[in-house]
Design an enzyme around this catalytic site. Structure first.
Site, mmCIF file in Angstrom:
data_model
loop_
_atom_site.group_PDB
_atom_site.id
_atom_site.type_symbol
_atom_site.label_atom_id
_atom_site.label_comp_id
_atom_site.label_asym_id
_atom_site.label_seq_id
_atom_site.Cartn_x
_atom_site.Cartn_y
_atom_site.Cartn_z
ATOM 1 N N GLY A 134 -7.170 -17.632 -4.105
ATOM 2 C CA GLY A 134 -6.529 -16.561 -3.327
ATOM 3 C C GLY A 134 -5.237 -17.098 -2.740
ATOM 4 N N GLN A 151 -0.703 -13.823 2.136
ATOM 5 C CA GLN A 151 0.094 -14.183 3.315
ATOM 6 C C GLN A 151 -0.144 -15.645 3.729
ATOM 7 O OE1 GLN A 151 -0.917 -12.197 6.981
ATOM 8 N NE2 GLN A 151 0.959 -12.867 7.987
ATOM 9 N N ASP A 209 -5.224 -17.451 -8.314
ATOM 10 C CA ASP A 209 -5.237 -16.080 -7.798
ATOM 11 C C ASP A 209 -5.416 -15.130 -8.986
ATOM 12 O OD1 ASP A 209 -3.940 -15.001 -4.836
ATOM 13 O OD2 ASP A 209 -4.193 -13.502 -6.419
ATOM 14 N N ILE A 210 -5.745 -13.859 -8.672
ATOM 15 C CA ILE A 210 -5.774 -12.874 -9.761
ATOM 16 C C ILE A 210 -4.382 -12.274 -9.964
ATOM 17 C CG2 ILE A 210 -8.171 -12.083 -9.933
ATOM 18 C CD1 ILE A 210 -7.440 -9.901 -7.889
ATOM 19 N N ARG A 211 -3.459 -12.542 -9.018
ATOM 20 C CA ARG A 211 -2.091 -12.031 -9.154
ATOM 21 C C ARG A 211 -1.155 -13.173 -9.507
ATOM 22 N NH1 ARG A 211 0.501 -10.032 -4.263
ATOM 23 N NH2 ARG A 211 -0.932 -11.284 -3.041
ATOM 24 N N ASN A 223 -10.510 -15.153 -11.056
ATOM 25 C CA ASN A 223 -11.166 -14.105 -10.278
ATOM 26 C C ASN A 223 -12.381 -14.745 -9.614
ATOM 27 O OD1 ASN A 223 -12.583 -11.970 -9.285
ATOM 28 N ND2 ASN A 223 -12.600 -10.782 -11.190
ATOM 29 N N TYR A 232 -15.347 -5.361 6.983
ATOM 30 C CA TYR A 232 -14.673 -6.672 6.999
ATOM 31 C C TYR A 232 -15.360 -7.601 8.014
ATOM 32 C CZ TYR A 232 -10.740 -9.947 7.681
ATOM 33 O OH TYR A 232 -9.945 -11.059 7.783
ATOM 34 N N LYS A 284 -17.507 -10.978 7.354
ATOM 35 C CA LYS A 284 -17.092 -12.270 7.920
ATOM 36 C C LYS A 284 -18.221 -12.890 8.745
ATOM 37 C CE LYS A 284 -12.847 -12.819 6.383
ATOM 38 N NZ LYS A 284 -12.538 -13.875 5.410
#
Ligand code: NAD
Length: 367
Positions: A62, A66, A88-90, A106, A196, A200
């Protein structure tokens, strides 16, 4: 290893030597001759650290969001480009793709991550892939799947491949409407009401479980809202505190999705990255919290942030939207955090207050 890596590691070694010497000087006033001997020892120790740094292999899952954008760059300065693998997947749209290894991964595909563990045999893994608070509410099942199964996949593989250290971030979203609002303590009522926050909190329990049951050295921080200028935020409730700077410079005005008086815990990214690496560098026996550490920077409201921006852009105006769903999420979170355990266990201390972070954001976004 490239020449630039050796140079960076040498600078890091020198920094460590200077830091150690400064610390030593603060702590003691021993005889000069003894000091002289110790100084050599303190320079020798960083050289050993340097060698250790060169042996680390770090995988960041990941890596293109940011936090990852800045974490990968910093880790590469410390450990050398080739020793930090971004995943990352991007496709990355910043300089990691040019400087060092990048893999499409992934985290929900266990075989795919296994391939990465097998190929690189990482000594440290940072798992940053997640769906954040606001985006998570739009797709709760996906948020649960990614935030939970991504973590379990990595914890299992870290055990299988005997990874020395794992880092996984939690969030202030683990607190809920019945948690104390001010100086929220490490251990208190926790009743998160977002998917979320639920994921967590469950993730924290899994981290502690893997540590206690299997001895995995997993470390975690409950980040507050992070403010940065290098990469766009990933869909959180505190994103207004980044958009406001962009719009202040571009348009001279901003419409906030949170109300004027919504006070939330925040932190500048430089502090967050430094704190994360300090936690990962701390000796294992100093880590008393194996769920996730409370971690504080600075707390403020949109109207207080706007007043600070006006010190630099006097005509800046702030307006507010009504009924944004993120307001409900913000209402359930603390106003400020007690991070006493992080301070006591590994010496955490933030450096950026509101004034300093505002100056730094505006300076960098103007470039
Ligand atoms: P982000 O959304 O900016 O980045 C997440 C990255 O994960 C993205 O690059 C995305 O492409 C990648 N990703 C998504 N699904 C993936 C998958 N299946 N496999 C591999 N990669 C995938 O998030 P961020 O702000 O960098 O946050 C990183 C971590 O820190 C998250 O766990 C988040 O919950 C936590 N955190 C962030 C903040 C904050 O203010 N940014 C605050 C508290 C906690």
């Amino acid at each position: 290893m490239k020449g630039s890596d050796v140079g960076m590691l040498a600078v890091r070694g020198l920094q460590l030597a200077v830091n150690q010497f400064k610390r030593f000087n603060q702590l003691t006033n021993l005889h000069t001759k003894y000091k002289y001997f110790i100084t050599f020892y303190l320079i020798f120790l960083p050289l050993l650290n340097l060698k250790k740094n060169m042996q680390e292999k770090i995988v960041v899952l990941g890596s293109n969001g940011q936090i990852g954008t800045e974490l990968v760059t910093t880790l590469r300065k410390i450990y050398g480009d080739d020793n930090v693998v971004a995943c990352d997947i991007r496709r990355p749209d910043y300089d990691i793709k040019n400087s060092a290894p990048f893999e499409f991964v992934n985290v929900l595909d266990k075989e795919m991550i296994k391939g990465i563990f097998h190929k690189y045999r990482p000594t440290q893994v940072y798992l940053l892939a997640a769906l954040l608070s606001a985006t998570g509410e739009q797709n709760p099942k996906l948020a649960w799947d990614l935030n939970m199964n991504g973590l379990l996949n990595v914890l299992d593989l870290a055990l299988e491949y005997k990874t020395a250290k794992v880092y996984w971030p939690s969030s202030i979203a683990v607190f809920g409407p019945n948690s104390p609002k001010d100086h929220t303590s490490q251990y208190c009522v926790m009743d998160p009401n977002t998917v979320y926050g639920i994921s967590k909190l469950a993730g924290e329990r899994w981290c502690e479980y893997y540590n206690q049951k299997y001895g995995l050295d997993v470390r975690s921080i409950r980040y507050p809202g992070l403010i940065s200028w290098k990469a766009a935020p990933g869909g959180g409730t505190t994103d207004y505190a980044i958009h406001i700077f962009h719009d202040a410079l571009k348009k001279g005005s901003y419409q906030s999705f949170l109300n004027a008086g919504t006070e939330l815990p925040m932190m500048y990214m430089d502090d967050a990255i430094r704190g994360t690496i300090e936690l990962m560098d701390a000796p294992a026996d100093q880590i008393s919290v194996r769920s996730s550490y409370n971690f504080a920077g600075v707390s403020f409201t949109p109207e207080v942030l706007a007043a600070e921006i006006r010190k630099h852009i006097p005509d800046f105006t702030l307006t507010y939207t009504n009924n944004d769903p993120r307001q409900q999420i913000a209402n359930s979170w603390p106003r400020s955090i007690d991070d006493g355990y992080a301070a006591k266990d590994w010496g955490w201390k933030p450096e950026f207050d509101l004034s300093k972070l505002t100056i730094d954001m505006l300076k960098n976004l103007k470039k």
